[in-house]
Scaffold this motif. Structure first.
Motif, mmCIF file in Angstrom:
data_model
loop_
_atom_site.group_PDB
_atom_site.id
_atom_site.type_symbol
_atom_site.label_atom_id
_atom_site.label_comp_id
_atom_site.label_asym_id
_atom_site.label_seq_id
_atom_site.Cartn_x
_atom_site.Cartn_y
_atom_site.Cartn_z
ATOM 1 N N ARG A 1 0.845 -1.205 0.000
ATOM 2 C CA ARG A 1 0.000 0.000 0.000
ATOM 3 C C ARG A 1 0.880 1.254 0.000
ATOM 4 O O ARG A 1 1.959 1.260 0.614
ATOM 5 C CB ARG A 1 -0.926 0.022 1.212
ATOM 6 C CG ARG A 1 -0.201 0.228 2.516
ATOM 7 C CD ARG A 1 -1.120 0.787 3.600
ATOM 8 N NE ARG A 1 -0.353 1.039 4.809
ATOM 9 C CZ ARG A 1 -0.706 1.893 5.737
ATOM 10 N NH1 ARG A 1 -1.811 2.574 5.627
ATOM 11 N NH2 ARG A 1 0.044 2.082 6.794
ATOM 12 N N HIS B 1 -3.953 8.383 15.998
ATOM 13 C CA HIS B 1 -4.560 9.708 15.967
ATOM 14 C C HIS B 1 -5.871 9.811 16.742
ATOM 15 O O HIS B 1 -6.353 10.913 16.965
ATOM 16 C CB HIS B 1 -4.752 10.136 14.509
ATOM 17 C CG HIS B 1 -3.517 9.915 13.676
ATOM 18 N ND1 HIS B 1 -2.325 10.557 13.941
ATOM 19 C CD2 HIS B 1 -3.271 9.095 12.615
ATOM 20 C CE1 HIS B 1 -1.406 10.149 13.065
ATOM 21 N NE2 HIS B 1 -1.955 9.266 12.258
ATOM 22 N N MET C 1 6.742 5.376 10.274
ATOM 23 C CA MET C 1 7.682 5.335 9.150
ATOM 24 C C MET C 1 7.711 6.678 8.424
ATOM 25 O O MET C 1 8.751 7.143 7.988
ATOM 26 C CB MET C 1 7.305 4.204 8.195
ATOM 27 C CG MET C 1 7.634 2.844 8.778
ATOM 28 S SD MET C 1 7.431 1.518 7.591
ATOM 29 C CE MET C 1 5.677 1.200 7.779
ATOM 30 N N SER C 2 6.534 7.281 8.264
ATOM 31 C CA SER C 2 6.472 8.573 7.571
ATOM 32 C C SER C 2 6.586 9.713 8.586
ATOM 33 O O SER C 2 6.403 9.503 9.797
ATOM 34 C CB SER C 2 5.142 8.685 6.814
ATOM 35 O OG SER C 2 4.060 8.704 7.724
ATOM 36 N N ARG D 1 -3.059 13.879 10.898
ATOM 37 C CA ARG D 1 -1.932 13.047 11.332
ATOM 38 C C ARG D 1 -0.998 13.772 12.289
ATOM 39 O O ARG D 1 -0.121 13.172 12.913
ATOM 40 C CB ARG D 1 -1.125 12.555 10.128
ATOM 41 C CG ARG D 1 -1.858 11.591 9.257
ATOM 42 C CD ARG D 1 -0.955 11.026 8.166
ATOM 43 N NE ARG D 1 -1.754 10.644 7.029
ATOM 44 C CZ ARG D 1 -2.384 9.485 6.897
ATOM 45 N NH1 ARG D 1 -2.286 8.571 7.846
ATOM 46 N NH2 ARG D 1 -3.110 9.224 5.831
HETATM 47 C C1 DQA Z 1 1.939 5.554 10.083
HETATM 48 C C2 DQA Z 1 1.340 6.955 9.957
HETATM 49 C C3 DQA Z 1 -0.153 6.927 10.211
HETATM 50 O O1 DQA Z 1 -0.702 8.224 10.100
HETATM 51 C C4 DQA Z 1 -0.829 6.020 9.203
HETATM 52 O O2 DQA Z 1 -2.215 5.939 9.484
HETATM 53 C C5 DQA Z 1 -0.216 4.680 9.095
HETATM 54 C C6 DQA Z 1 1.235 4.551 9.187
HETATM 55 C C7 DQA Z 1 3.444 5.543 9.705
HETATM 56 O O3 DQA Z 1 4.105 4.550 9.997
HETATM 57 O O4 DQA Z 1 3.929 6.493 9.094
HETATM 58 O O5 DQA Z 1 -0.899 3.685 8.854
HETATM 59 O O6 DQA Z 1 1.834 5.140 11.431
#
Ligand code: DQA
Length: 140
Positions: free
Chosen positions: A17, A79, A100-101, A110
């Motif tokens: 994804r 969140h 990760m992001s 976020r």
């Molecule tokens: C996440 C960031 C979240 O906002 C998102 O819903 C994810 C992945 C990340 O690893 O960057 O599913 O936790």
């Protein structure tokens, strides 16, 4: 030391994804690398993943006396899940929140984590390396 790395909702689909955001590697491959990294530093690690909020809470509730630290990527639950927040607040094991992001550089929703206040720390924005950096924080 013994650690638990937890991944929440949608993380099992990492590598399939939104590859531009979360990378091309599967969670299996990432967990393998984490395992090798932790063992190379003389520690132990278990993994747990679930798309279900209640399962994540139940697992957190079984960690006292078992683990020295937990690294948690709760995905979107980060969140808004007061249940996961309460589960973290209710245990003695320190939890590091991981993303990760760089969630602070993305959509407005976020930027808010309901977990950070009850976590020992937070690592975000380094892709799969966020997990390694969070784990290192426990022994450095
Ligand atoms: C996440 C960031 C979240 O906002 C998102 O819903 C994810 C992945 C990340 O690893 O960057 O599913 O936790």
């Amino acid at each position: 030391m013994k650690f638990l790395v937890m991944n929440g909702v949608n993380l099992a689909r990492t590598g399939r994804r939104e590859r531009g955001v979360y990378g091309e590697e599967t969670l299996d491959a990432i967990e393998e690398e984490i395992g090798a990294f932790v063992r190379a530093h003389g520690h132990e690690v278990d993994f747990f993943r679930s798309d279900l909020e209640g399962e994540l809470c139940a697992k957190l509730g079984q960690t006292d006396g078992v683990y020295d630290g937990i690294v948690l990527n709760a995905g979107a639950y980060t969140h808004y899940s007061y249940a996961i927040r309460d589960a973290i607040a209710g245990i003695g094991v320190p939890v590091v929140e991981v993303h990760m992001s760089n969630v602070c550089a993305r959509e407005e929703f976020r930027k808010k984590s309901v977990l950070t206040e009850v976590c020992r720390g937070e690592v975000l924005g380094f892709g799969k390396k966020s997990y390694l950096l969070a784990l290192e924080g426990f022994w450095l």
